[in-house]
Design an enzyme around this catalytic site. Structure first.
Site, PDB file in Angstrom:
ATOM      1  N   VAL A 201       0.864  -1.176   0.000  1.00 56.70           N
ATOM      2  CA  VAL A 201       0.000   0.000   0.000  1.00 56.70           C
ATOM      3  C   VAL A 201       0.899   1.225   0.000  1.00 56.70           C
ATOM      4  O   VAL A 201       1.833   1.321   0.797  1.00 56.70           O
ATOM      5  CB  VAL A 201      -0.920   0.025   1.239  1.00 56.70           C
ATOM      6  CG1 VAL A 201      -1.802   1.269   1.214  1.00 56.70           C
ATOM      7  CG2 VAL A 201      -1.766  -1.238   1.304  1.00 56.70           C
ATOM      8  N   CYS A 202       0.647   2.132  -0.924  1.00 49.99           N
ATOM      9  CA  CYS A 202       1.383   3.394  -0.989  1.00 49.99           C
ATOM     10  C   CYS A 202       2.891   3.112  -1.119  1.00 49.99           C
ATOM     11  O   CYS A 202       3.305   2.321  -1.964  1.00 49.99           O
ATOM     12  CB  CYS A 202       1.043   4.238   0.236  1.00 49.99           C
ATOM     13  SG  CYS A 202       1.494   5.969   0.114  1.00 49.99           S
ATOM     14  N   THR A 203       3.707   3.727  -0.275  1.00 52.01           N
ATOM     15  CA  THR A 203       5.161   3.568  -0.394  1.00 52.01           C
ATOM     16  C   THR A 203       5.661   2.237   0.142  1.00 52.01           C
ATOM     17  O   THR A 203       6.873   1.987   0.140  1.00 52.01           O
ATOM     18  CB  THR A 203       5.888   4.719   0.332  1.00 52.01           C
ATOM     19  OG1 THR A 203       5.398   4.800   1.676  1.00 52.01           O
ATOM     20  CG2 THR A 203       5.653   6.040  -0.381  1.00 52.01           C
ATOM     21  N   GLY A 204       4.752   1.367   0.563  1.00 46.06           N
ATOM     22  CA  GLY A 204       5.149   0.000   0.888  1.00 46.06           C
ATOM     23  C   GLY A 204       5.778  -0.692  -0.310  1.00 46.06           C
ATOM     24  O   GLY A 204       6.487  -1.703  -0.165  1.00 46.06           O
TER      25      GLY A 204
ATOM     26  N   THR B   2       3.010   3.374  -6.882  1.00 40.81           N
ATOM     27  CA  THR B   2       3.107   3.834  -5.509  1.00 40.81           C
ATOM     28  C   THR B   2       2.475   5.211  -5.453  1.00 40.81           C
ATOM     29  O   THR B   2       1.841   5.660  -6.420  1.00 40.81           O
ATOM     30  CB  THR B   2       4.579   3.848  -5.024  1.00 40.81           C
ATOM     31  OG1 THR B   2       4.614   4.169  -3.631  1.00 40.81           O
ATOM     32  CG2 THR B   2       5.413   4.854  -5.798  1.00 40.81           C
TER      33      THR B   2
END
Length: 358
Positions: free
Chosen positions: A118-121, A138
């Site tokens: 999720v996102c910058t994961g 991202t």
């Protein structure tokens, strides 16, 4: 009874919504499946287990200051896992330097059915090599950094989520909810996903190909007031002729000078900007009205259904009809309904719907 275990990987300074949004979706999917005694399609019914794993056993503080107690530390986790999710947050770059945690994530990913971020994961997935040779997304502000740091990853900055095989990545923050709903749909079917979306009061379950942000947000805001006025005029006149000669005349520039200045100040050519703005308007009409596709094409400036179809396939990766069938709010199609007249949104649940506790 077998268990389907979902694990969220967190670390100090993670983004709390990257965890709680998808966590809520998966939790309620498990409740609905249990209530219906109907497990994921193609697999035996089982109990849904959702856990949080961190580098150590101590409580972890998120970027907003909220504290989460992990189920266990990474060093203590070697159990089977169905879905492994890396959350994002400002602390992701630091945790990418934690060799033990990165090693645990890579080993766990190898035995998981699917892996997601999720996102910058996505940076954590990329650090393990899981994204090499794959498409990924991202948060829009970090796409360039992801592509530069991990050149083996094909970064697509536009979609809200990307599925490449059994590796899923999502855009910023709330897009993680869309990704989780898509996973629930793959496992339990569209009705379960729609029921959860309704109860989360999401206006519409968005497709992965939907843009992360509006055309005007995505483009650099011009410094010149004349260009800012042109952008505003475009948004209000999408059904009209928006060719370069028309726009240049409004800006009081020659066509050549306008094209050069427009690209320098917005980061896009005039044609690319206009096409994306028209697609964005068409998406809104397809999502929220019963206007015919032919009328949508005309009102948004595409002229013909064929032109709208080609632009949609290229930019959104689905046809206008597929987009509407899968993601529109309930609204009967009417040949007479004007393109700017939104249809009422139905939030009614099916009579046999199982309502999870919230």
């Amino acid at each position: 009874m077998t268990s389907s275990r979902t694990v969220f990987a967190v670390y100090p300074n993670f983004q709390i919504l990257d965890l709680t949004g998808p966590h809520e979706v998966f939790t309620n999917a498990g409740r609905l499946a249990a209530a219906r005694a109907d497990g994921p399609r193609g697999r035996a019914p089982g109990r849904s287990v959702i856990e949080v794993v961190a580098p150590g056993p101590d409580p972890v503080t998120s970027s907003s200051g909220l504290v989460v107690t992990p189920t266990r530390a990474a060093a203590q986790d070697d159990r089977p896992v169905d879905t492994l999710v890396a959350v994002g947050g400002p602390g992701v770059h630091r945790v990418c330097g934690d060799r033990e945690f990165v090693g645990w994530f890579a080993a766990t990913a190898r035995r998981a059915r699917r892996v997601a971020s999720v996102c910058t994961g996505a940076f954590l997935l990329a650090e393990t090599g899981l994204l090499d040779g794959r498409r990924a997304v991202t948060h829009w502000t970090k796409c360039a950094a992801l592509a530069e740091r991990y050149p083996a990853v094909t970064v697509d900055p536009d979609p809200i989520f990307v599925r490449d095989g059994e590796v899923w990545t999502s855009a910023g923050v709330t897009a993680g909810i869309d990704l989780a709903l898509a996973m629930v749909e793959a496992d339990h079917g569209p009705e379960t996903a729609r029921t959860i979306a309704r109860h989360l009061v999401m206006f519409v379950q968005r497709p992965g190909g939907q843009a992360q942000f509006s055309t005007q947000l995505a483009a650099q805001r011009p410094e010149r007031s004349t260009l800012r006025e042109v952008l505003d005029w475009i948004a209000d006149h999408l059904g009209e002729d928006l060719a370069v000669p028309v726009l240049a005349a409004r800006a009081g520039m020659s066509e050549r000078h306008f094209t050069r200045v427009f690209r320098a100040e917005t980061g896009r050519t005039p044609a690319a900007y206009v096409e994306q703005a028209r697609i964005e308007a068409a998406r809104r009409l397809l999502e929220s009205t019963g206007t015919t596709i032919d009328a949508v094409a005309r009102s948004c400036g595409f002229g013909t259904v064929e032109t709208l179809h080609r632009s949609f396939k290229r930019r959104v990766q689905v046809t206008p009809g597929e987009y509407r069938r899968h993601f529109a709010a309930s609204a009967p199609v009417s040949a007479d309904r004007p393109a700017d007249g939104p249809a009422p949104v139905s939030r009614a649940l099916p009579a046999d719907a199982v309502v999870p506790p919230f």
